[in-house]
Design a protein around this motif. Structure first.
Motif, PDB file in Angstrom:
ATOM      1  N   GLY A 102       0.817  -1.209   0.000  1.00  0.00           N
ATOM      2  CA  GLY A 102       0.000   0.000   0.000  1.00  0.00           C
ATOM      3  C   GLY A 102       0.852   1.261   0.000  1.00  0.00           C
ATOM      4  O   GLY A 102       0.593   2.205  -0.760  1.00  0.00           O
ATOM      5  N   GLN A 155      -1.250   3.687  -2.036  1.00  0.00           N
ATOM      6  CA  GLN A 155      -2.654   3.283  -1.983  1.00  0.00           C
ATOM      7  C   GLN A 155      -3.054   3.016  -0.536  1.00  0.00           C
ATOM      8  O   GLN A 155      -2.253   2.546   0.265  1.00  0.00           O
ATOM      9  CB  GLN A 155      -2.876   2.009  -2.809  1.00  0.00           C
ATOM     10  CG  GLN A 155      -2.568   2.140  -4.280  1.00  0.00           C
ATOM     11  CD  GLN A 155      -3.606   2.951  -5.008  1.00  0.00           C
ATOM     12  OE1 GLN A 155      -4.812   2.774  -4.812  1.00  0.00           O
ATOM     13  NE2 GLN A 155      -3.150   3.869  -5.855  1.00  0.00           N
ATOM     14  N   ASP A 156      -4.311   3.316  -0.221  1.00  0.00           N
ATOM     15  CA  ASP A 156      -4.846   3.007   1.102  1.00  0.00           C
ATOM     16  C   ASP A 156      -6.273   2.497   0.949  1.00  0.00           C
ATOM     17  O   ASP A 156      -7.233   3.133   1.377  1.00  0.00           O
ATOM     18  CB  ASP A 156      -4.816   4.253   1.993  1.00  0.00           C
ATOM     19  CG  ASP A 156      -5.205   3.926   3.439  1.00  0.00           C
ATOM     20  OD1 ASP A 156      -5.102   2.739   3.827  1.00  0.00           O
ATOM     21  OD2 ASP A 156      -5.623   4.850   4.162  1.00  0.00           O
ATOM     22  N   THR A 171      -3.940  -5.623  -0.748  1.00  0.00           N
ATOM     23  CA  THR A 171      -2.996  -5.099   0.236  1.00  0.00           C
ATOM     24  C   THR A 171      -3.191  -5.744   1.602  1.00  0.00           C
ATOM     25  O   THR A 171      -4.188  -6.400   1.866  1.00  0.00           O
ATOM     26  CB  THR A 171      -3.157  -3.577   0.371  1.00  0.00           C
ATOM     27  OG1 THR A 171      -4.517  -3.288   0.740  1.00  0.00           O
ATOM     28  CG2 THR A 171      -2.832  -2.877  -0.940  1.00  0.00           C
TER      29      THR A 171
END
Length: 423
Positions: A204, A209-210, A245
């Motif tokens: 992530g 990215q989250d 993730t």
């Protein structure tokens, strides 16, 4: 997903050269009846093939007669393998007797010693599933079983590539993510990154990215996850790059059974052509099983003594787990660290007894900038030579640099499903 769409790739698309993953045989029961001890050893050796990891296999003496006596009073398994030394004239009659004690759904693979066209024709009429002429190899037997239990119109499955660090901090995750980027951009091939370090994973962060959901949601849902739900849990990181993730939370522990990730990985293979597994530096049942069953394993190590010891242990263990597969590959990371004595790459790879497929020079500013920005090296410095190393590794693990053609067995004939009982 493009991997499953019928209009798919164009013939000139470089993705068409990607080697497909090996299809695991489903959870079935196989019983073999052999007339010679050498044949029994051959069949038993097939269980070491990773495609047979779900299969329950037992061997018995007696050939066709032994199978007939056994199934007079016992239920038949999913697959029966029988060896016969009978003449071509006697085999069909013996198989008729076997059909009388077998369930209609049972399939049979016949191991014979006669390569005769007339016999093949008779076997077609009687409905034997596969006929293999001895001597044969364990790989031939496994391939026959794999094709037998795969759907005739089954789509190819994705290639699984696992990156594991020989020592904590060796950079296995960074290499895995940048190689994924190289595959996606150079080959225009859809990839999926599985961040399997659920407590401390960095996929992530590295892709900036989250997402609200990820791999933990898929695994913890157990049997409730299907193909549609799995695709919804994925997040899009870039063109051709998808992520599952890690939650990166310590509010619970992630203790999994040996086969916990197996179903998820198989579903991912059915969804995307390349599945990159970012495997944590740990040693437990599920890590061991994952390394034993994926298509390619890459060990990432730094050129020092502790990494050499661990890489050697990993390589030896993985080779023992996968005796019929290619050995793991080796990538040396953080080469040229200032003032650090290092083991030479040739000495390191020869000691580990693995092919060295990449050396990555240490560049603190470059890697630090990429990590802090949540970018890949190619985004920070597109013209840096290190991107060529990542690309070369990507070509290797996807089979683009392996110019082999699967050998065809002259002793194997594909025949229809087993023994249609005659009225």
């Amino acid at each position: 997903m493009s991997f499953l769409s019928p209009d798919g790739k164009k013939p000139d698309d470089p993705a068409t050269d990607i080697a497909a993953g090996a299809r695991l045989i489903p959870r079935i029961t196989i019983q073999a009846f052999c007339e010679h001890s050498q044949t029994a050893q051959l069949v038993e050796s097939a269980i070491h093939d990773r495609r047979m990891s779900k299969v329950a296999l037992t061997t018995h003496n007696g050939g066709i007669d032994g199978a007939i006596e056994t199934y007079k009073t016992n239920p038949t398994p999913n697959l029966i393998i029988v060896e016969s030394t009978l003449s071509p004239e006697q085999i069909p009659a013996a198989l008729e007797k076997l059909a009388e004690v077998c369930d209609a759904s049972t399939r049979v693979v016949l191991l014979g010693h006669v390569n005769d066209v007339q016999l093949y024709r008779e076997l077609v009429r009687s409905g034997i599933s596969e006929y293999i002429v001895l001597p044969a190899t364990a790989s031939q037997i496994v391939s026959a079983i794999t094709e037998l239990f795969a759907s005739e119109n089954a789509a190819p499955i994705g290639r699984t590539v696992g990156f594991v660090s020989a020592k904590g901090g060796a950079g296995g995750s960074t290499v895995a993510h940048n190689v994924t980027w190289a595959i996606a951009t150079a080959l225009r091939q859809d990839c999926l990154v599985l961040d399997m370090d659920l407590a401390f994973g960095t996929a992530g962060l590295n892709f900036n990215q989250d997402p609200p959901h990820g791999l933990a949601d898929a695994v913890l849902a157990n049997q409730k996850v299907d193909q549609t739900i799995l695709e919804r849990l994925m997040s899009k990181a870039a063109s051709h790059i998808n992520l599952l993730t890690a939650p990166v939370t310590l509010d619970r522990t992630f203790d999994f059974e040996e086969r916990e990730f197996e179903q998820i990985i198989e579903m991912c293979q059915n969804t995307l052509p390349v599945v990159i597994l970012d495997i944590p530096h740990a040693w437990n049942a599920w890590v061991r099983h994952t390394l034993a069953t994926i298509d390619e394993v890459v060990i990432v190590a730094e050129p020092d003594l502790a990494n050499l010891r661990n890489a050697k242990n990993l390589a030896d263990t993985i080779k023992a787990l996968r005796p019929t597969e290619n050995p793991p590959s080796l990538v040396l990371n953080k080469v040229g660290l200032p003032r650090r004595p290092e083991i030479g790459p040739d000495e390191f790879s020869s000691s580990v007894e693995c092919e060295l497929i990449g050396q990555l020079q240490f560049d603190a500013a470059l890697f630090g900038t990429a990590a802090n920005n949540g970018q890949m090296i190619a985004e920070v410095a597109a013209n840096n030579k290190i991107n060529e190393v990542y690309r070369a590794i990507g070509m290797q693990v996807t089979g683009r640099q392996v110019g082999h053609v699967a050998a065809k067995s002259s002793g194997l004939m594909k025949l229809p499903s087993f023994l249609k009982k005659r009225a």
